[in-house]
Design an enzyme around this catalytic site. Structure first.
Site, PDB file in Angstrom:
ATOM      1  N   ASN A  69      -2.908  -4.388  -2.240  1.00 58.45           N
ATOM      2  CA  ASN A  69      -2.966  -4.701  -0.916  1.00 58.45           C
ATOM      3  C   ASN A  69      -4.127  -5.729  -0.421  1.00 58.45           C
ATOM      4  O   ASN A  69      -3.759  -6.691   0.560  1.00 58.45           O
ATOM      5  CB  ASN A  69      -3.307  -3.302  -0.096  1.00 58.45           C
ATOM      6  CG  ASN A  69      -2.309  -2.361  -0.226  1.00 58.45           C
ATOM      7  OD1 ASN A  69      -1.073  -2.544  -0.580  1.00 58.45           O
ATOM      8  ND2 ASN A  69      -2.653  -1.026   0.068  1.00 58.45           N
ATOM      9  N   ALA A 127      -2.860   0.765   4.556  1.00 57.27           N
ATOM     10  CA  ALA A 127      -3.111  -0.627   4.175  1.00 57.27           C
ATOM     11  C   ALA A 127      -4.019  -1.137   5.249  1.00 57.27           C
ATOM     12  O   ALA A 127      -4.229  -2.357   5.185  1.00 57.27           O
ATOM     13  CB  ALA A 127      -1.939  -1.335   3.692  1.00 57.27           C
ATOM     14  N   ALA A 128      -4.324  -0.714   6.613  1.00 57.40           N
ATOM     15  CA  ALA A 128      -5.071  -1.308   7.379  1.00 57.40           C
ATOM     16  C   ALA A 128      -6.428  -1.537   6.670  1.00 57.40           C
ATOM     17  O   ALA A 128      -7.105  -2.782   7.111  1.00 57.40           O
ATOM     18  CB  ALA A 128      -5.219  -0.196   8.519  1.00 57.40           C
ATOM     19  N   GLY A 129      -7.161  -0.712   6.056  1.00 59.30           N
ATOM     20  CA  GLY A 129      -8.391  -1.254   5.539  1.00 59.30           C
ATOM     21  C   GLY A 129      -8.329  -2.259   4.611  1.00 59.30           C
ATOM     22  O   GLY A 129      -9.339  -3.080   4.488  1.00 59.30           O
ATOM     23  N   ASP A 130      -7.416  -2.130   3.779  1.00 61.66           N
ATOM     24  CA  ASP A 130      -7.168  -3.084   2.694  1.00 61.66           C
ATOM     25  C   ASP A 130      -6.757  -4.578   3.074  1.00 61.66           C
ATOM     26  O   ASP A 130      -7.433  -5.412   2.777  1.00 61.66           O
ATOM     27  CB  ASP A 130      -5.998  -2.746   1.779  1.00 61.66           C
ATOM     28  CG  ASP A 130      -6.468  -1.490   1.014  1.00 61.66           C
ATOM     29  OD1 ASP A 130      -7.574  -1.169   0.815  1.00 61.66           O
ATOM     30  OD2 ASP A 130      -5.531  -0.565   0.655  1.00 61.66           O
TER      31      ASP A 130
END
Length: 305
Positions: free
Chosen positions: A44, A250-253
Site C-alpha cells: 500500500n 490503507a488510509a494510514g499507508d
C-alpha cells in the site's frame, strides 16, 4: 523534485468480508459480500508513493504461488521496481482477512507467511538500490531485524529512514538510532511510550518520550482528526479533511506513501508534505479496498482546487 523511495515491507492478498456490524464474541454472522485485492502495508505504501510520482522500488518476499505472482504484477502495474522481491519456496504469500462494517470501520487478521520469513542477509543484495534512494520506509509486518540492517545501510549512505511501527510491538535495540522519522498512529504511539494520546499536551509528552528513546522526529496520525508532528525545530497539528469514510483500510499507508513522495530529505517541508498526505488519505477512505482506493497525484491535486 522527484523522490526516489524504497519500501521494505509486506505483500498480502486481502480478502474483505463486508458485514453490517462487527460480531460479538461467539456470534456467527453472515457477510453481505466478499472482495479480494492486493494489499499489505508495504505494498500500500509503495503504491501510494508511486501514484504520487515518486520513483518507487520494493524490497520484500512472496511465496512460490499464484498469490505471489498476483502481488508482484500489482506493483509492476503501478510502475514499481520489483527486482528485489524474492520468492520463498517454503512459506506462502502473506494474506489478510478484513472485516469491514457499514460505518467503514475494520478489523484485520494477518497471516505473515513469506513476509515474516525474510532474513537480514537479504539486505546485502539491495545495497545499490538503497544507496541511491532518497527515502527508505519500513513497517512491522516484516521482521525488525531486516529493517535494522536496511536502515543501518541507509544511514551509511545518508538516506532518510521512515519507520511505521505497525502493528505496534516492542522495538529491537538499535533500530530507533538509525530511524530519522517515526510515524505511529495514536494507539501505536501509546503502546510504545506508555502515554495515552488524548490531546496536544499528551502528544508533546509522547514526543519527549520518543526523544529520550533516541528518535527526534515524530508524526502521530489520529484518524479523522488529523496528524501531529514534532521535530527539533518545530511542532504542530495539521487537521484532517472532513469526508464521509466508506472504508479506512490503507488510509494510514496512503498517508505515509504520499508523504514520502513530497518530503525533503532534511524534513524541512514537513508541514506542507503533511497537508498533501492528509489530502491523499482523505480520498482513500471514500473508496473501498486497499490498493484500488489509493489516489493518483492528479486526483490529489484536483481535490486541492
Amino acid at each position: 523534485m522527484t523522490n526516489k523511495v524504497v519500501v521494505l515491507g509486506s505483500l498480502n492478498v486481502d480478502t474483505t468480508l463486508h458485514i453490517a456490524q462487527m460480531p460479538k464474541p461467539g456470534e456467527t454472522i453472515s457477510a453481505q459480500s466478499k472482495t479480494n485485492s492486493a494489499g499489505g502495508k508495504g505494498a500500500n505504501q509503495a503504491v501510494a508513493a508511486a501514484r504520487s510520482n515518486a520513483v518507487t522500488s520494493f524490497i520484500g518476499q512472496v511465496g512460490n504461488d499464484s498469490a505471489g505472482k498476483f502481488m508482484v504484477k500489482a506493483l509492476e502495474d503501478d510502475g514499481i521496481n520489483t527486482d528485489h522481491i524474492k520468492v520463498d519456496h517454503e512459506n506462502g504469500t502473506g494474506s489478510a482477512v478484513i472485516l469491514l462494517d457499514e460505518q467503514g470501520q475494520n478489523s484485520i487478521m494477518v497471516y505473515g507467511g513469506a513476509n515474516q520469513a525474510m532474513k537480514p542477509d537479504m539486505v546485502a543484495d539491495c545495497e545499490d538500490l538503497i544507496k541511491h534512494a532518497d527515502i527508505l520506509i519500513s513497517e512491522f509486518e516484516t521482521p525488525q531485524q531486516v529493517t535494522y540492517e536496511a536502515f543501518k545501510m541507509a544511514k551509511h549512505y545518508g538516506v532518510t529512514t521512515i519507520l511505521n511501527p505497525a502493528p505496534a510491538s516492542t522495538i529491537i535495540d538499535g533500530l530507533l538510532e538509525v530511524t530519522d522519522l517515526i510515524v505511529p498512529n495514536e494507539t501505536e504511539s501509546a503502546t510504545l511510550t506508555g502515554i495515552e494520546v488524548t490531546d496536544t499536551a499528551s502528544m508533546d509528552k509522547n514526543a519527549d518520550k520518543f526523544t529520550k528513546m533516541g528518535i527526534k522526529n515524530l508524526i502521530i496520525t489520529v484518524g479523522d482528526r488529523g496528524a501531529y508532528y514534532h521535530t527539533p525545530n518545530d511542532s504542530g497539528f495539521v487537521p484532517a479533511f472532513k469526508v464521509h469514510a466508506k472504508d479506512t483500510t490503507a488510509a494510514g499507508d496512503t498517508f505515509i506513501g504520499a508523504l514520502s513522495s513530497q518530503l525533503k530529505k532534511d524534513l524541512s517541508n514537513i508541514e506542507e508534505a503533511l497537508v498533501y498526505a492528509q489530502r491523499a488519505s482523505s480520498i482513500t477512505v471514500q473508496r473501498l479496498g486497499a490498493l484500488p482506493s489509493i489516489p493518483t497525484a492528479k486526483e490529489i491535486a484536483d481535490q486541492s482546487k
